[in-house]
Scaffold this motif. Sequence first.
Motif, mmCIF file in Angstrom:
data_model
loop_
_atom_site.group_PDB
_atom_site.id
_atom_site.type_symbol
_atom_site.label_atom_id
_atom_site.label_comp_id
_atom_site.label_asym_id
_atom_site.label_seq_id
_atom_site.Cartn_x
_atom_site.Cartn_y
_atom_site.Cartn_z
ATOM 1 N N TYR A 16 44.936 51.954 43.346
ATOM 2 C CA TYR A 16 45.359 53.021 44.247
ATOM 3 C C TYR A 16 44.157 53.573 44.992
ATOM 4 O O TYR A 16 43.051 53.613 44.452
ATOM 5 C CB TYR A 16 46.027 54.156 43.458
ATOM 6 C CG TYR A 16 47.251 53.690 42.719
ATOM 7 C CD1 TYR A 16 48.491 53.657 43.346
ATOM 8 C CD2 TYR A 16 47.153 53.234 41.413
ATOM 9 C CE1 TYR A 16 49.608 53.198 42.681
ATOM 10 C CE2 TYR A 16 48.272 52.768 40.742
ATOM 11 C CZ TYR A 16 49.500 52.753 41.380
ATOM 12 O OH TYR A 16 50.605 52.290 40.722
ATOM 13 N N VAL A 17 44.389 54.034 46.218
ATOM 14 C CA VAL A 17 43.369 54.702 47.013
ATOM 15 C C VAL A 17 43.885 56.104 47.308
ATOM 16 O O VAL A 17 45.078 56.314 47.535
ATOM 17 C CB VAL A 17 43.052 53.933 48.323
ATOM 18 C CG1 VAL A 17 44.286 53.796 49.216
ATOM 19 C CG2 VAL A 17 41.905 54.594 49.085
ATOM 20 N N PRO A 31 48.250 46.599 48.290
ATOM 21 C CA PRO A 31 47.612 46.679 49.589
ATOM 22 C C PRO A 31 48.142 47.861 50.400
ATOM 23 O O PRO A 31 49.313 48.225 50.305
ATOM 24 C CB PRO A 31 47.961 45.351 50.245
ATOM 25 C CG PRO A 31 49.204 44.886 49.553
ATOM 26 C CD PRO A 31 49.149 45.455 48.161
ATOM 27 N N TYR A 32 47.239 48.440 51.209
ATOM 28 C CA TYR A 32 47.549 49.601 52.042
ATOM 29 C C TYR A 32 47.222 49.247 53.489
ATOM 30 O O TYR A 32 46.097 48.861 53.790
ATOM 31 C CB TYR A 32 46.742 50.815 51.585
ATOM 32 C CG TYR A 32 46.873 52.007 52.501
ATOM 33 C CD1 TYR A 32 48.063 52.726 52.553
ATOM 34 C CD2 TYR A 32 45.816 52.393 53.319
ATOM 35 C CE1 TYR A 32 48.191 53.816 53.400
ATOM 36 C CE2 TYR A 32 45.941 53.491 54.161
ATOM 37 C CZ TYR A 32 47.129 54.193 54.202
ATOM 38 O OH TYR A 32 47.260 55.265 55.042
ATOM 39 N N THR A 33 48.205 49.362 54.358
ATOM 40 C CA THR A 33 48.024 49.049 55.774
ATOM 41 C C THR A 33 48.092 50.330 56.586
ATOM 42 O O THR A 33 48.967 51.168 56.362
ATOM 43 C CB THR A 33 49.099 48.051 56.256
ATOM 44 O OG1 THR A 33 48.976 46.852 55.479
ATOM 45 C CG2 THR A 33 48.939 47.714 57.722
ATOM 46 N N ASN A 76 44.888 47.574 60.177
ATOM 47 C CA ASN A 76 44.066 46.929 59.160
ATOM 48 C C ASN A 76 44.683 47.151 57.787
ATOM 49 O O ASN A 76 45.521 48.028 57.613
ATOM 50 C CB ASN A 76 42.627 47.452 59.215
ATOM 51 C CG ASN A 76 42.559 48.925 58.902
ATOM 52 O OD1 ASN A 76 42.415 49.290 57.745
ATOM 53 N ND2 ASN A 76 42.680 49.788 59.916
ATOM 54 N N THR A 77 44.249 46.338 56.838
ATOM 55 C CA THR A 77 44.774 46.412 55.473
ATOM 56 C C THR A 77 43.618 46.450 54.489
ATOM 57 O O THR A 77 42.638 45.722 54.654
ATOM 58 C CB THR A 77 45.673 45.195 55.170
ATOM 59 O OG1 THR A 77 46.810 45.244 56.031
ATOM 60 C CG2 THR A 77 46.139 45.180 53.717
ATOM 61 N N ILE A 78 43.768 47.296 53.469
ATOM 62 C CA ILE A 78 42.859 47.293 52.328
ATOM 63 C C ILE A 78 43.629 46.650 51.186
ATOM 64 O O ILE A 78 44.750 47.042 50.878
ATOM 65 C CB ILE A 78 42.423 48.710 51.910
ATOM 66 C CG1 ILE A 78 41.771 49.460 53.061
ATOM 67 C CG2 ILE A 78 41.477 48.636 50.709
ATOM 68 C CD1 ILE A 78 41.490 50.931 52.770
ATOM 69 N N LEU A 101 37.513 45.327 46.534
ATOM 70 C CA LEU A 101 38.292 46.019 47.546
ATOM 71 C C LEU A 101 37.894 45.402 48.882
ATOM 72 O O LEU A 101 36.706 45.347 49.218
ATOM 73 C CB LEU A 101 37.984 47.511 47.523
ATOM 74 C CG LEU A 101 38.167 48.170 46.147
ATOM 75 C CD1 LEU A 101 37.607 49.580 46.143
ATOM 76 C CD2 LEU A 101 39.628 48.152 45.740
ATOM 77 N N PHE A 102 38.863 44.915 49.651
ATOM 78 C CA PHE A 102 38.582 44.183 50.884
ATOM 79 C C PHE A 102 39.435 44.756 52.007
ATOM 80 O O PHE A 102 40.642 44.891 51.861
ATOM 81 C CB PHE A 102 38.886 42.698 50.673
ATOM 82 C CG PHE A 102 38.542 41.827 51.842
ATOM 83 C CD1 PHE A 102 37.222 41.621 52.225
ATOM 84 C CD2 PHE A 102 39.543 41.193 52.566
ATOM 85 C CE1 PHE A 102 36.901 40.801 53.299
ATOM 86 C CE2 PHE A 102 39.240 40.371 53.630
ATOM 87 C CZ PHE A 102 37.924 40.173 54.011
ATOM 88 N N ARG A 103 38.783 45.114 53.116
ATOM 89 C CA ARG A 103 39.489 45.670 54.275
ATOM 90 C C ARG A 103 39.284 44.740 55.458
ATOM 91 O O ARG A 103 38.164 44.371 55.785
ATOM 92 C CB ARG A 103 38.959 47.054 54.597
ATOM 93 C CG ARG A 103 39.727 47.749 55.702
ATOM 94 C CD ARG A 103 39.175 49.152 55.923
ATOM 95 N NE ARG A 103 40.222 50.037 56.375
ATOM 96 C CZ ARG A 103 40.083 51.342 56.491
ATOM 97 N NH1 ARG A 103 38.929 51.920 56.163
ATOM 98 N NH2 ARG A 103 41.078 52.084 56.912
ATOM 99 N N PHE A 104 40.377 44.379 56.102
ATOM 100 C CA PHE A 104 40.297 43.481 57.256
ATOM 101 C C PHE A 104 41.219 43.955 58.374
ATOM 102 O O PHE A 104 42.239 44.587 58.125
ATOM 103 C CB PHE A 104 40.662 42.047 56.851
ATOM 104 C CG PHE A 104 42.071 41.898 56.336
ATOM 105 C CD1 PHE A 104 43.106 41.564 57.193
ATOM 106 C CD2 PHE A 104 42.357 42.104 54.993
ATOM 107 C CE1 PHE A 104 44.410 41.433 56.723
ATOM 108 C CE2 PHE A 104 43.653 41.974 54.513
ATOM 109 C CZ PHE A 104 44.688 41.635 55.377
#
Length: 181
Positions: free
Chosen positions: A91-92, A102-104, A112-114, A125-128
């Motif tokens: 969770y963020v 994942p959170y968009t 973007n999505t984390i 944790l990867f954000r793109f």
Amino acid sequence: MRIFKTIFTLLLLALFTISCSSDDGTDGINGVDGQPGATGATGTANVIYSAWLTAPTAVAETVDGTSGMSTTLNVPQLTDDILSKGTVLVYVSFGSGTFSLPYTSTAGGFVNTITAVSTLKKIKLFRFRHDQGGTVNIPTSLTWRYILIPGGVAAATSKMAKVDYSKMSYEEVCAHFNIQQ
């Protein structure tokens, strides 16, 4: 013959109903209540959860051909057994609430999505960005929490349906496992 079985069953049912009443048994004297026990620990057996954590500064990285920003949480309790049989929830939390990965979102003007990638003793944790036009940072002001749920009886042999915790909100997961939010 069938009617005889039906009549016999009804007679047995009537006999049991008449012979049983709430007055049967003996009246005893209530015993003395014992002292209350100590309050138990919060949580559910075997479920592991972190405090709210800050992650190290993110760095540019390419994962599966996708450019983004990544940082890693050290999770010593994340075992091969949990990875293969259990569930890892991440969770963020920031100003507008707590969200599961994942959170968009639209940050920096781009969709973007984390996401979280779990490996032995680590959660990346990867954000793109969806348009692959660059990267959006993962601010160190965000806080993160993980919940590790070890696997139990395989769903095929269990009489109960397997719960999909990823479909539950953060609040529902915390309530289900008695985790303080």
